[in-house]
Write an enzyme that holds these catalytic residues in place. Sequence first.
Site, PDB file in Angstrom:
ATOM      1  N   PHE A 114      27.184  81.705  33.294  1.00  0.00           N
ATOM      2  CA  PHE A 114      27.141  80.290  32.904  1.00  0.00           C
ATOM      3  C   PHE A 114      25.849  80.052  32.129  1.00  0.00           C
ATOM      4  O   PHE A 114      24.772  80.167  32.672  1.00  0.00           O
ATOM      5  CB  PHE A 114      27.187  79.421  34.161  1.00  0.00           C
ATOM      6  CG  PHE A 114      27.401  77.956  33.914  1.00  0.00           C
ATOM      7  CD1 PHE A 114      26.349  77.144  33.496  1.00  0.00           C
ATOM      8  CD2 PHE A 114      28.635  77.365  34.125  1.00  0.00           C
ATOM      9  CE1 PHE A 114      26.528  75.787  33.281  1.00  0.00           C
ATOM     10  CE2 PHE A 114      28.827  76.004  33.915  1.00  0.00           C
ATOM     11  CZ  PHE A 114      27.779  75.209  33.495  1.00  0.00           C
ATOM     12  N   GLU A 133      30.347  84.276  40.793  1.00  0.00           N
ATOM     13  CA  GLU A 133      29.766  85.615  40.960  1.00  0.00           C
ATOM     14  C   GLU A 133      28.242  85.544  41.043  1.00  0.00           C
ATOM     15  O   GLU A 133      27.575  85.167  40.086  1.00  0.00           O
ATOM     16  CB  GLU A 133      30.168  86.502  39.777  1.00  0.00           C
ATOM     17  CG  GLU A 133      29.624  87.926  39.868  1.00  0.00           C
ATOM     18  CD  GLU A 133      30.017  88.775  38.671  1.00  0.00           C
ATOM     19  OE1 GLU A 133      29.523  89.903  38.565  1.00  0.00           O
ATOM     20  OE2 GLU A 133      30.806  88.294  37.833  1.00  0.00           O
TER      21      GLU A 133
END
Length: 391
Positions: A219, A254
Site C-alpha cells: 500500500f 500482508e
Amino acid sequence: MSVLDFKPEAWTVSANDALKISLVSENAVQFSPSFTYPIYGDAEQIFGYKDLVIHLVFDSVTFKPFVNVKFSDKLKEDAEDVIGKLLKFLPEGDVIVKDEEKWVDAFQEEQKQFSLPSDDYKVSQYNKNGDEFVVYKQSITNNFCKKLHRRVQIFVLLFIEAASYIDENDQNWEIFWLFNKATKQCIGFVTTYKYWKYLGAEQFDQSKELKYRAKISQFIVFPPYQHEGHGSIFYNTIVDLWLKDNNLLEVTVEDPNEMFDDLRDRNDLERLEREKFFDTVPDNKIIDEQWIEDQRKKHKLEKRQFSRLIEMILLHRKSHNYRLQVKKRLYTKNYDALYDMKEDERRDALQKSFLLLDDDYKRILSSCHFSKHRLDSAPEKKNVKKLKTEN
C-alpha cells in the site's frame, strides 16, 4: 590528499542519505527513501565516494525514470557501481541515465499519448480540496498496468520494510491505482491478491462463483501526497468494494507495518461504528469465542484484526470486561512462553503487555471521529519488551 583521506570512513556514505528521489511536474518534489538495503546491502552504506548524491527522478505523470550520480571525488578501483546496482531494480531498457535532455524529451513525448484507464476499470471517484481523484482496478496482465507498475514498483522496496516485487505473471494479482483526474498524476497504488478457497469437491465442482480471500499486499501513497487523507479514502474504497462481493470470505493484510496498522484500525473501527456494531458487542461477560467467530465471518475480517477491534470497542465503551478480554487473548497467544514462568512473573509479563496494548488502543481511539476528545492522548510508547499481540 591527506593521510585522513585514506580512512575507509572518509569514503563511506549512508545510502539512505545519498539517494534522492524526485517527482517532477512543473516543479520537482524531492524526498529520501526509508530503506535502501535491497539495493545497496544490509548496512545501507556505499563505499568509494565523497559527497555522493544519487538522483532517481520520475516524471509525475508517466513515471519515466531518470538516474544520475554526482560526487566530489571517487576511488578509481574500489568504488561501488551505484548506478548499476540501482538499474537492476528498474525496468530494463526503460531508464535514461545521465542525459537529462533526452529524458525530458522522452517523457514529454510519452505524455502526449498518456491517458487514464477507461471507465470500465473505474471503482470510485471523489473530490478533495477542489480536485477530482479516481480509483481504478486492473489485472497485472493489463498492458497499461504492467508498464506503469514496472516503473513504480521500486517505491515498494524503498518505503516498505521487507517488501519484494510481485510476480507479474500471476494473474491473481490486481492493482488499484489512484489518480488526479485533471493532471493525470498517480497519487498511489495498492497491490492485492486473491486466494481461492477450496470448500470441498462437491461445492467446488457445482459452484459457478468461487469463494476467495482478498489480501492487501503493498500500500503506497507517494510522499508528496501524504497527510492529505488519501490513504483512508483509498483503503475504504478497496475494502468497501470487496465487502459488496458475496464471493469474498475475508479481507486480509500482508505483514502490515505500524503506520498502516493505525490507518486500518481507525477505518475499520469507524466502519463498524457506522454500522451500529458497537451496540451489539456484549460487555457483561467475557465474550464467547463462537460469537466472535460468527461476527468475524459476517464482517469478513481476519481473526487477529477482529479481536483487536472488539477489544478497542470494549475500551471505548468503558466495559468492565475489557481488561479480562485483552489478557485472555494475550495469555492464549503466549501460552508457551508463559507456561514455565512463576505465577508472579506471569502476572507481571501479562500486565506489562496489557499496559502497552492499552496505551496503543487509547492512541488509536483518540484519532477516530466518533471519539474525538473523549479519550486523553496516549503517552509515548514505552521501550519495554512485550509479549506477542499478533495472531
